[in-house]
Design an enzyme around this catalytic site. Structure first.
Site, short mmCIF file in Angstrom:
data_model
loop_
_atom_site.label_atom_id
_atom_site.label_comp_id
_atom_site.label_asym_id
_atom_site.label_seq_id
_atom_site.Cartn_x
_atom_site.Cartn_y
_atom_site.Cartn_z
N THR A 265 31.31 30.67 37.13
CA THR A 265 31.57 31.81 36.25
C THR A 265 32.84 31.53 35.46
OG1 THR A 265 30.45 33.37 37.70
CG2 THR A 265 32.04 34.30 36.18
N PHE A 267 35.92 33.17 33.35
CA PHE A 267 36.68 34.42 33.23
C PHE A 267 37.63 34.28 32.05
CE2 PHE A 267 35.36 33.97 37.57
CZ PHE A 267 35.10 35.25 38.02
#
Ligand SMILES: O=C(O)C(=O)C[C@]1(C(=O)O)C=C[C@@H](O)C=C1
Length: 365
Positions: A265, A267
């Site tokens: 992921t 960010f």
């Protein structure tokens, strides 16, 4: 020399090296205090000092990685320096960082990976709250998930950029490993419910189909929330990461159950401060085009003409009209680079609206 004598001699060497490292770290920390003094002294009336300098931090970490000759690998060495810098910065100014909570989420892990452990990190109940805390000046920075390699864009984050005036000042990528977690009282052969965030359930879909096809999957607000719930339920399990497992004292019934081994992921670090160029940057913009044939082509032409490398393009419905869209675009380079400046000027002439969300150093770790 006997093994015991060799060990003793090596430990004497380690003790003396530790003393030198201690002296050097302390000298570095005193230097950072001096830096803070210089930054404060140089201020004009009404200005406030900028203590956190992401462009400088990126340079320091890269420099260390270039010099490193092992045996610790580059990532490990940079991680150690990341923490030293984090502590030095805390002497200048303790940073407050908001993240999508509760405690134990991947967002918290991303915040600590990016800023180190010497920051004051505060959990927020929703992505929009992270934005609001930053805008209100209650925290210095926020950390929000923006895209996952398996599941794609995090729409809440993209939509929040449409509503708030905010600057992107960094990015951090986190390898996401999910585990099936149970509590002390869980009857592991009688699990009827598995809790997790919807994105995590989706990232483990095939594994769940193979191993727990008939068990109810319940989407909750975060993985940490899922972990918290199973502590008090004997017939449920949670899918969450290491931080949540540790925080809530859960056991791993199965490890690394994500369908794709490279599941990560990305960010974004949001704040209010523009970051100067480092020579290895990314820029994020929002553009909306007129709703007419060829609009997407027109949008891409200035980038192609100036040889700019696009790394991501996402579309979201705009807030201003039905069936109108905005594009979120990331590309390599800084908005002050002449070729990028030129492309943005040309794009601005065609677009209904164009906003530079920020230029920031590419993730180092
Ligand atoms: O170089 C600076 O401006 C510093 O404040 C020093 C330092 C460091 O410890 O190296 C600390 C914090 C900044 O974010 C960048 C670097």
């Amino acid at each position: 020399m006997s093994d015991a004598d060799q060990l003793k001699a090596l430990r004497v060497r380690i003790d003396s090296l530790d003393e030198r490292i201690l002296d050097l770290i302390s000298e570095r920390a005193r230097c950072a205090q001096e830096v803070a003094r210089v930054k404060t002294a140089a201020l004009a009336e009404g200005e406030s000092a900028v203590f956190y300098r992401p462009e400088r931090e990126a340079w320091v970490l890269k420099h260390i990685m270039e010099l490193n000759r092992g045996p610790l690998d580059n990532e490990e060495m940079a991680r150690l320096f990341r923490e030293i810098m984090s502590s030095c910065l805390a002497l200048e100014q303790p940073l407050r960082v908001a993240y999508l909570g509760p405690e134990g989420t991947f967002s918290q892990a991303a915040a600590l990976k990016h800023f180190g452990h010497a920051v004051i990190s505060t959990p927020m109940a929703a992505i929009d709250e992270v934005f609001r805390e930053v805008v209100a000046g209650a925290v210095n920075f926020g950390v929000v998930p923006v895209e996952n390699s398996t599941e794609g864009a995090v729409n809440h984050t993209l939509d929040s950029f449409l509503e708030h005036d905010i600057v992107i000042c960094g990015e951090v990528e986190l390898r996401i490993h999910h585990h099936l977690l149970v509590g002390e009282t869980t009857k592991t052969d009688r699990i009827t419910r598995i809790y997790s965030h919807a994105q995590s359930l989706a990232q483990c879909r095939k594994w769940l189909d193979a191993h727990y096809p008939n068990v109810e999957r319940v989407a909750v607000s975060s993985n940490a929330d899922a972990a918290k719930r199973v502590k008090s339920e004997w017939n449920s399990a949670a899918i969450a990461g290491d931080m949540a497992a540790q925080l809530y004292g859960l056991t791993k019934l199965a490890e690394k159950i994500e369908d794709r081994p490279d599941n990560s992921t990305r960010f974004l670090i949001i704040g209010s401060q523009e970051v100067p160029p480092t020579g290895d940057d990314k820029t994020s913009i929002i553009v909306s085009m007129r709703n007419k044939p060829g609009a997407l082509h027109e949008l891409l032409v200035p980038f192609h003409a100036n040889g700019i490398d696009l790394t991501r393009i996402e579309t979201r419905p705009s807030r201003s009209g039905k069936w109108t869209y905005v594009f979120f675009i990331d590309f390599l380079g800084h908005h002050q680079d002449p070729l990028i400046k030129d492309a943005l000027e040309k794009l601005g002439q065609e677009a209904v609206a164009l906003k530079v969300l920020g230029s920031y150093p590419k993730a180092v770790l």
